[in-house]
Structures are given as C-alpha cells and as structure tokens.
Write a protein that holds these residues in place. Sequence first.
Motif, short mmCIF file in Angstrom:
data_model
loop_
_atom_site.label_atom_id
_atom_site.label_comp_id
_atom_site.label_asym_id
_atom_site.label_seq_id
_atom_site.Cartn_x
_atom_site.Cartn_y
_atom_site.Cartn_z
N CYS A 290 30.13 44.88 62.63
CA CYS A 290 31.53 45.08 62.25
C CYS A 290 31.63 46.30 61.33
O CYS A 290 30.87 46.45 60.38
N LEU A 291 32.60 47.17 61.61
CA LEU A 291 32.76 48.38 60.81
C LEU A 291 33.35 48.09 59.44
O LEU A 291 33.33 48.97 58.57
N ILE B 23 32.18 42.04 68.09
CA ILE B 23 33.36 42.86 67.86
C ILE B 23 34.55 42.24 68.59
O ILE B 23 34.47 41.90 69.77
N GLY C 289 36.56 47.86 66.61
CA GLY C 289 35.34 47.92 65.81
C GLY C 289 35.23 46.85 64.75
O GLY C 289 34.29 46.85 63.96
N GLY D 116 31.55 49.82 66.78
CA GLY D 116 30.95 48.59 66.28
C GLY D 116 29.81 48.08 67.15
O GLY D 116 29.13 47.12 66.77
#
Length: 264
Positions: A48-49, A57, A61, A257
Amino acid sequence: MTYQGVLTKMQTEIGDPIQYYLVFEDSFLNMNQLLSKEIEINFVGYQCLNCNKKKKIFRQGFCYDCFYSSPAVGDWIMRPELSTAHLGIADRDLVYEEKVQLQPHVVYLASSSEIKVGVTRKTQVPTRWIDQGATQAIAIVEVPNRYLAGITEVALKEHYADKTNWRKMLQNTAETFDLLEEKAKVERLIPSEVQEYFYAQKEDVYQLHYPVLNYPGKVASLNLDKTPSFQGKLVGIKGQYLIFENGTVFNIRGSEGYIVTINI
C-alpha cells in the motif's frame, strides 16, 4: 539485469520526445532507453502506498482501509467541485485539504482521444497532460482554489468529454483539433464567478511528443493479477502506458502499489 520495487506512476520530463523514468526505492530506469528491447515483468506482491503494509491493493495504489480513510483519496480528488477547504470545512483532514485545495488550479482543454476538459494544480502543468497522453493542451482559466476549478469543469462537461478513451489514445487515432478555436467558444460557457480568471490573451498551445516507435492496431491490457508474468518488446510509451510489439499495453499508474521485478 533485474530491478525490483513498488510501482508508482512514471516520472516524466518534457522534451522531444518526453522522457520517462520508472523510479524504485534504490534504483530507477530511463524507460526511453528500453525501446526495441525485450523486457520481462513479474508480479511479486503488494504494498500500500499509504500505510506501506503488504496488503492487497484496492484502488489507486491504496489498500481498502487506506482508500476509505486517507485524505489523499477523498471524493474531491476525482470531483473537485466537492472541495470545501475554502469554506473551512473538512472532508477527512482539513490541514491536508487546505494544502492541496487552496492553491492555484488550471482548467484546460486537451486532445488525446477527443477534446476533453480537465482540472489540475498549476504545479502539475504539463505533467497532468502527459499522464493522460494528450498530444495538445491549452489552459482556459487559472483560479485560486480547487472548488472554482471544479465548478468550471462541471459547466464545461455539458459540452466536452471529461475522460480519455485510452484505447483511441494508445492507437493514436484521435482527430486533430484547433484548441484556440475551441477556447474561444468556452468563455461564454464558464460560470460567472470564474469569468475574471479566463485567459483572454494567453494562447500557448502545448504540443506533446511521445517516444513511440509503432502504434498498435488493437490493444490488450496487461493485468498482473491475471497474468503475473509477461515478456515482450517495448515499442512505445504514452500517457502512463507501456506499449509492446504484440499490442499488449501496461498501465503503470493503474498498477501502483504492485511489487514487481523487471528483467532486461
């Protein structure tokens, strides 16, 4: 040579053609230099960003939990007319929203698959247009906040598309439009509270050139969840897409992501 990292949208540098860079934590790739070369993309996992956890995800992202909690993906991102920071009203986090919403925004017309209207922060010109694969773009208004940009876009969506047909954009089959002529039609269509911000004199039409050797006749999108390993010859880059010789296209931004390895 093998590179591994979490996919984020390619960074770009204006030029003729535009330069593309795929940036990982400890390395980066100038993607233009890979044209005409065989590359292999392998799916490894997710990250996960936002929270950096190895969670599947969900969208943009972000994992499911972060998508519904982070201010970076509030509804006003996709629908700027819902912005409320100018009123001092929070959606998810007023400090974040003031930082993003209360800065100059540009409403523009761009030609990618057809003429479309869009909104971007002034600091994202011309990056936003490159990410959409536009070949031409022109600014219509520059306003002091995201809300005013949003209501302008809503008004113009009655006359212009607000989404890019990604297949036509990648096949390069869009018509050529006179954006100066279109801009002249727009002044009477924008809301009264935005009229003072209209670019009456500014007539700069951006021309954008992409590193594409061959445009595909038909396109098929690569989905790493369904096809975790892919190999092909890179023949072009446009928008945030890699274009391969067999017509396969890979949307880097749509796969943010995802952890991948890239073999060259």
